[in-house]
Structures are given as C-alpha cells and as structure tokens.
Design a protein around this motif. Structure first.
Motif, PDB file in Angstrom:
ATOM      1  N   GLY A 364       1.630  -4.648   3.332  1.00 34.91           N
ATOM      2  CA  GLY A 364       2.254  -4.078   4.517  1.00 34.91           C
ATOM      3  C   GLY A 364       3.757  -3.923   4.349  1.00 34.91           C
ATOM      4  N   TRP A 365       4.390  -4.914   3.719  1.00 34.01           N
ATOM      5  CA  TRP A 365       5.853  -4.917   3.581  1.00 34.01           C
ATOM      6  C   TRP A 365       6.363  -3.974   2.496  1.00 34.01           C
ATOM      7  CZ3 TRP A 365       5.692 -10.946   3.242  1.00 34.01           C
ATOM      8  CH2 TRP A 365       5.460 -11.474   4.515  1.00 34.01           C
ATOM      9  N   VAL A 366       5.599  -3.747   1.444  1.00 27.57           N
ATOM     10  CA  VAL A 366       6.134  -2.954   0.324  1.00 27.57           C
ATOM     11  C   VAL A 366       5.386  -1.635   0.109  1.00 27.57           C
ATOM     12  CG1 VAL A 366       6.988  -5.024  -0.848  1.00 27.57           C
ATOM     13  CG2 VAL A 366       4.767  -4.076  -1.522  1.00 27.57           C
ATOM     14  N   CYS A 367       4.367  -1.383   0.875  1.00 31.16           N
ATOM     15  CA  CYS A 367       3.617  -0.119   0.743  1.00 31.16           C
ATOM     16  C   CYS A 367       3.542   0.604   2.085  1.00 31.16           C
ATOM     17  CB  CYS A 367       2.199  -0.381   0.235  1.00 31.16           C
ATOM     18  SG  CYS A 367       2.060  -1.316  -1.301  1.00 31.16           S
ATOM     19  N   GLU A 368       2.813   0.007   3.008  1.00 27.88           N
ATOM     20  CA  GLU A 368       2.422   0.709   4.230  1.00 27.88           C
ATOM     21  C   GLU A 368       3.595   1.008   5.152  1.00 27.88           C
ATOM     22  OE1 GLU A 368      -0.575  -0.014   8.032  1.00 27.88           O
ATOM     23  OE2 GLU A 368      -0.896  -1.111   6.159  1.00 27.88           O
ATOM     24  N   ARG A 369       4.406   0.004   5.460  1.00 33.36           N
ATOM     25  CA  ARG A 369       5.454   0.206   6.477  1.00 33.36           C
ATOM     26  C   ARG A 369       6.594   1.093   6.001  1.00 33.36           C
ATOM     27  NH1 ARG A 369       5.332  -5.940   8.508  1.00 33.36           N
ATOM     28  NH2 ARG A 369       3.210  -5.910   9.333  1.00 33.36           N
ATOM     29  N   PRO A 370       7.126   0.913   4.799  1.00 35.06           N
ATOM     30  CA  PRO A 370       8.184   1.848   4.394  1.00 35.06           C
ATOM     31  C   PRO A 370       7.709   3.294   4.378  1.00 35.06           C
ATOM     32  CG  PRO A 370       7.536   0.428   2.555  1.00 35.06           C
ATOM     33  CD  PRO A 370       6.924  -0.131   3.791  1.00 35.06           C
ATOM     34  N   ALA A 371       6.478   3.515   3.919  1.00 39.33           N
ATOM     35  CA  ALA A 371       5.955   4.885   3.902  1.00 39.33           C
ATOM     36  C   ALA A 371       5.845   5.442   5.312  1.00 39.33           C
ATOM     37  CB  ALA A 371       4.594   4.916   3.210  1.00 39.33           C
ATOM     38  N   ALA A 372       5.298   4.650   6.222  1.00 40.34           N
ATOM     39  CA  ALA A 372       5.089   5.128   7.585  1.00 40.34           C
ATOM     40  C   ALA A 372       6.409   5.406   8.292  1.00 40.34           C
ATOM     41  CB  ALA A 372       4.272   4.108   8.373  1.00 40.34           C
ATOM     42  N   HIS A 373       7.366   4.511   8.169  1.00 40.73           N
ATOM     43  CA  HIS A 373       8.625   4.664   8.911  1.00 40.73           C
ATOM     44  C   HIS A 373       9.522   5.749   8.329  1.00 40.73           C
ATOM     45  CE1 HIS A 373       8.055   1.525  11.832  1.00 40.73           C
ATOM     46  NE2 HIS A 373       7.736   0.650  10.900  1.00 40.73           N
ATOM     47  N   LEU A 374       9.349   6.070   7.053  1.00 40.40           N
ATOM     48  CA  LEU A 374      10.162   7.114   6.438  1.00 40.40           C
ATOM     49  C   LEU A 374       9.449   8.464   6.397  1.00 40.40           C
ATOM     50  CD1 LEU A 374      11.780   5.017   3.581  1.00 40.40           C
ATOM     51  CD2 LEU A 374      12.922   5.933   5.610  1.00 40.40           C
ATOM     52  N   GLY A 375       8.309   8.547   7.066  1.00 36.22           N
ATOM     53  CA  GLY A 375       7.620   9.828   7.185  1.00 36.22           C
ATOM     54  C   GLY A 375       6.887  10.274   5.939  1.00 36.22           C
ATOM     55  N   LEU A 376       6.584   9.339   5.036  1.00 37.10           N
ATOM     56  CA  LEU A 376       5.826   9.673   3.819  1.00 37.10           C
ATOM     57  C   LEU A 376       4.350   9.548   4.159  1.00 37.10           C
ATOM     58  CD1 LEU A 376       8.101   7.710   1.324  1.00 37.10           C
ATOM     59  CD2 LEU A 376       8.101  10.173   1.768  1.00 37.10           C
ATOM     60  N   ALA A 377       3.852  10.579   4.809  1.00 37.57           N
ATOM     61  CA  ALA A 377       2.576  10.493   5.511  1.00 37.57           C
ATOM     62  C   ALA A 377       1.376  10.342   4.591  1.00 37.57           C
ATOM     63  CB  ALA A 377       2.392  11.729   6.404  1.00 37.57           C
ATOM     64  N   ARG A 378       1.525  10.647   3.308  1.00 31.73           N
ATOM     65  CA  ARG A 378       0.397  10.554   2.376  1.00 31.73           C
ATOM     66  C   ARG A 378       0.509   9.339   1.455  1.00 31.73           C
ATOM     67  NH1 ARG A 378      -2.733  15.082   1.531  1.00 31.73           N
ATOM     68  NH2 ARG A 378      -2.996  14.518  -0.664  1.00 31.73           N
ATOM     69  N   LYS A 379       1.451   8.462   1.738  1.00 32.84           N
ATOM     70  CA  LYS A 379       1.721   7.330   0.854  1.00 32.84           C
ATOM     71  C   LYS A 379       1.453   6.006   1.560  1.00 32.84           C
ATOM     72  CE  LYS A 379       3.462  10.001  -2.447  1.00 32.84           C
ATOM     73  NZ  LYS A 379       2.760  10.173  -3.743  1.00 32.84           N
ATOM     74  N   GLY A 380       1.204   4.972   0.740  1.00 30.90           N
ATOM     75  CA  GLY A 380       1.233   3.609   1.249  1.00 30.90           C
ATOM     76  C   GLY A 380      -0.065   3.016   1.728  1.00 30.90           C
ATOM     77  N   ARG A 381      -1.170   3.780   1.688  1.00 25.87           N
ATOM     78  CA  ARG A 381      -2.450   3.244   2.165  1.00 25.87           C
ATOM     79  C   ARG A 381      -3.590   3.685   1.251  1.00 25.87           C
ATOM     80  NH1 ARG A 381      -3.380   3.019   8.572  1.00 25.87           N
ATOM     81  NH2 ARG A 381      -1.287   2.545   9.287  1.00 25.87           N
ATOM     82  N   ILE A 382      -4.593   2.861   1.173  1.00 28.77           N
ATOM     83  CA  ILE A 382      -5.858   3.258   0.568  1.00 28.77           C
ATOM     84  C   ILE A 382      -6.784   3.671   1.705  1.00 28.77           C
ATOM     85  CG2 ILE A 382      -7.841   2.527  -0.824  1.00 28.77           C
ATOM     86  CD1 ILE A 382      -5.989   0.697  -2.375  1.00 28.77           C
ATOM     87  N   GLU A 383      -6.783   4.973   1.944  1.00 22.41           N
ATOM     88  CA  GLU A 383      -7.483   5.535   3.091  1.00 22.41           C
ATOM     89  C   GLU A 383      -7.735   7.011   2.803  1.00 22.41           C
ATOM     90  OE1 GLU A 383      -6.005   6.293   7.602  1.00 22.41           O
ATOM     91  OE2 GLU A 383      -5.928   4.198   6.935  1.00 22.41           O
ATOM     92  N   PRO A 384      -8.882   7.560   3.200  1.00 15.20           N
ATOM     93  CA  PRO A 384      -9.130   8.980   2.940  1.00 15.20           C
ATOM     94  C   PRO A 384      -8.013   9.861   3.468  1.00 15.20           C
ATOM     95  CG  PRO A 384     -11.156   7.915   3.625  1.00 15.20           C
ATOM     96  CD  PRO A 384     -10.070   6.896   3.805  1.00 15.20           C
ATOM     97  N   GLY A 385      -7.639  10.866   2.672  1.00 13.69           N
ATOM     98  CA  GLY A 385      -6.575  11.785   3.028  1.00 13.69           C
ATOM     99  C   GLY A 385      -5.225  11.422   2.465  1.00 13.69           C
ATOM    100  N   TYR A 386      -5.084  10.195   1.963  1.00 18.37           N
ATOM    101  CA  TYR A 386      -3.827   9.752   1.367  1.00 18.37           C
ATOM    102  C   TYR A 386      -3.818  10.066  -0.126  1.00 18.37           C
ATOM    103  CZ  TYR A 386      -2.163   7.300   5.522  1.00 18.37           C
ATOM    104  OH  TYR A 386      -1.694   7.019   6.774  1.00 18.37           O
TER     105      TYR A 386
END
Length: 448
Positions: A364-386
C-alpha cells in the motif's frame, strides 16, 4: 495470441499474491501488457508462458517510487535516465516519478518537459512520469505544463540547493495553489521554513549533531502549518514530501480531519537510520530535512500505520563522490541527498518486518497509494485493467548491500554494508520480463 478469450500471453500462479483486496493464492493472466484475469490458482488458462512461483516467493505489484531526482540533462554526471531506471528496475520499481529540479533546464515550462522527454528517449528500463516545477517565474502558467503531461508540481518553501530552481514565498504559494485548484492539480511541497532555518545554529563541519541542529523540527512544522492554511483557503491539493519530523504529524492529522486535501510521504532513510548511529563526517547520510533520532523514527512508523503518512518514496537525490564531500566529511558544504532508488522496497520491508507489519501494508505504501494519488491510474495494483507490472519477491531472503553492485551512477549510499530483507527474483513491466540490458520503459504522461 489466438482468438480464444482464455488465451493469454503470460500466466503467473502463486500461493501468495498481494492484490488490492488482500493477500491470497491466485493465478494472474496477462494479455497485451495488461492484467486480464486475477482468480483461481488452478484456473484453466492457456498461455505460452505459465509460471508457478516457488514456495518462498510472493507476487506483488511493481513499485511506484513517487519521488526521484534523475538530473538529466544538465547534471547527468550525478545521475541519468539509463542508470536511474536500471537501478529502479533492479530493485522491483517499475515506475519512477521524476522531480523537476537538478536537471538543467528545470521542468518549469512545456519546452523544458520536451527537452527532458527527448533526453529520456531510448534509455528507460522502467516507466517514468514527470513532475513540473512551480517557481516564482511561472506563476499563473502551470496549466500548460499540466496539459503537456506532468502528473504533479513541486515547490520548495526554502532554498532548494540549486540556483536555477528558486523557492517560493507565502504569497507565491497562495498564487500557485489558487491556479492548481482550478484544474485539480497537486502541489508537492518541500516544507521547511526559511526564517526558522536562518535563525538556527549553522552546521559545524563534521559534527552530525550540529547539522541536525541546523535543520530543527520547527522548520518543518511551521512550513507545513502555513502550507496547510493556504491549501485550506484555496481548496487545492497539497502533498508534503519527505516528512522527517514527529512534531509535524499532529499538524497533518488535524488537517486531514478538517477536510484539507492533503497527503504526505516519508522516506526509507528516515525509517531505517537514526541520528544516534551516524558518525561525525559521514556525509553519505546528509539529507534535508535530516535523519533524526530513534524516537522520531518510531513516530514516523506510527504515522504510516495510522494513515497520517500516505506513502514512502525514495527521494533518490544522488551526486558524485566529490560533491557528497566524502573526503572532507563537512556537513555544511556536502550535497544533501540520499541515493536509494534501488532499495526502496527492501528498505521499507526490512523495517516493517522487524515491527510485525504485513507485506500488504508495505505494498500500500510503495505501490498502491503513490500511484493512486498521483493519477497513475494503471499502476500500483494487481487487478484486471491495470498494467502487468509485477515483482517476484522473496520476503525472507536477506542480502548485505554492496554499493559497488548497485546500478545507480555513483557509488555513494548510506546503505553500503547494511543487511536488508527481501530478494528481487524477477521484475515484469507490462507483462514482459525486465532485462536490464534491453530497456523497454516508457514515458507516462498525464492526460494520455
């Protein structure tokens, strides 16, 4: 790839996959560089490459390092795109966010951004997003830079250390935040109050204690307080970079409770090292704000766990051996910055593991949240569409860091001879195994 919808380019199966919903056994399938399926470990999936991870390996998203100084063009001898992105990828980072200063020109105009993009072409081993500078010279002119593709803006409230990137006054901060509020841009702020710094004792040569005394916690607290007040007045989005003060945490927490649109980061060096262990003359540890004592370090860990601090970024700010002042050990004249872009994941995991913090929290601290807050909508998660950006991570492996085996440009880092937990077994960028000798990273621009 065939026409069958169950045919993929790559399938990775693991007993431990860290997804946005938590850690679980899963098969992850990739098509065209994008995650197309996350589901049953034994699902009947067809792909030319079908991998099953070893029992000691975990599949996690590629790391998103939200604060990196690449320095090319202009100071490429300090760090360039080839070396910085190779080091990042070697450490499991698949996207870095490049800061606007230390390169010449600074990224303060659309033309300067194009210069930086040209310099990066063909050199990227991982993906790179870009931050624009908000300085006295471009008040009222941030929107064109946003439209050109930067994901955020950066300002210093105290001198930056380089003449070509000037710090801003309180009135200039208000002007920049006022403009950013009109298009929902975010301002990343180096928050130290120049008046507090000017009144503090000056550094005294090789003394680390004197250096810490020259950058007191009050400098951070005061600057964050007036940045928060300005963000509250304008309704703009504010991000505080490299928080190193325990006393600043209640200010940030209160701002969040009051509805201020604020996020904050800290850095691995503040979570790994303490002032008590830094010898005089050890300028490889110099950074601004400084590494403080053990009590502050534990407060920062508590701030992360409480959500007061949102993410961790390396603030990789490298320099040549001579500029770092290793020969003199003079904290007053040495460049302030720590080289660690290759070590973000492992450094944070080492401290987290020692405190009983779950790997999913680190993700969450080094992948998901920085991507989400900086608008990197396809980064930071293992989830379909990323984007299919992954790290095959061995959390129980340990390694003694050797600065001469790291991939950033100059062999200077305080992590030399430090044992860190976590092994990087493989890194995938958009479903393709990263080869450090065959760069296939891209520039990631907002609005594209």
């Amino acid at each position: 790839m065939g026409s069958n919808e169950h045919t993929y380019d790559l399938v990775i199966r693991a007993d431990r996959v860290v997804t946005a919903a938590g850690e679980r056994p899963a098969a992850v399938a990739v098509r065209g560089g994008t995650i197309a399926y996350v589901g049953d470990l034994e699902a009947d999936l067809t792909a030319p490459i079908d991998l099953r991870l070893a029992a000691d390996e975990v599949l996690i998203p590629g790391v998103v390092d939200g604060h990196v100084h690449v320095n090319e063009p202009g100071r490429t001898e300090w760090e360039g795109f080839a070396t910085a992105t190779r080091a990042a990828a070697a450490g499991g980072t698949t996207t870095i966010v490049d800061m606007p200063l230390n390169s010449i020109p600074s990224t303060t105009t659309p033309e300067a951004l194009r210069t930086k993009l040209d310099a990066a072409t063909g050199q990227l081993t991982c993906d790179v997003a870009f931050v624009g500078g908000a300085v006295p010279q471009n008040i009222g002119a941030l929107r064109p830079l946003s439209e050109a593709g930067v994901v955020a803006f950066k300002s210093f409230l105290a001198p930056s250390g380089v003449d070509e990137f000037e710090h801003i006054s309180r009135d200039q901060l208000r002007a920049h935040l006022g403009e950013l509020a009109t298009f929902d841009g975010v301002l990343m702020v180096h928050a130290e109050d120049p008046d507090v710094l000017a009144a503090a004792p000056v550094p005294d040569g090789r003394s680390y204690d004197a250096f810490v005394g020259s950058r007191p916690q009050d400098a951070e607290v005061t600057a964050i307080e007036w940045a928060v007040a300005t963000a509250q007045q304008t309704g703009a989005r504010l991000h505080i970079v490299h928080v190193a003060s325990a006393d600043a945490l209640p200010v940030i927490a209160a701002a969040k409770r009051d509805g201020v649109r604020i996020t904050a980061e800290t850095c691995p060096h503040y979570l790994t090292f303490t002032a008590e262990q830094i010898p005089d003359g050890a300028t490889q540890y110099k950074c601004c704000p400084p590494i403080r004592d053990k009590a502050v370090q534990e407060a920062l860990w508590d701030g992360l766990r409480a959500g007061t601090l949102d993410w961790v970024a390396s603030d990789h700010s490298p320099a040549t051996v001579d500029v770092k002042g290793l020969d003199t050990g003079d904290f007053e004249t040495a460049w302030g910055g720590i080289a660690s872009v290759e070590l973000l994941l492992r450094a944070v995991w080492t401290g987290a593991r020692a405190r009983g913090v779950a790997l999913s929290d680190v993700v969450g601290w080094v992948c998901e949240r920085p991507a989400a807050h900086l608008g990197l909508a396809r980064k930071g998660r293992i989830e379909p569409g990323y984007d299919a950006d992954f790290v095959v991570f061995a959390p129980e492996q340990t390694q003694l860091i050797d600065v001469h085996r790291l991939h950033h440009k100059n062999p200077v880092t305080p992590y030399d001879a430090v044992e860190l937990a976590g092994g990087i077994r493989a890194t995938y960028l958009r479903g393709r195994l990263v080869d450090l000798d065959q760069p296939h990273g891209r520039a990631v621009l907002a609005h594209s």
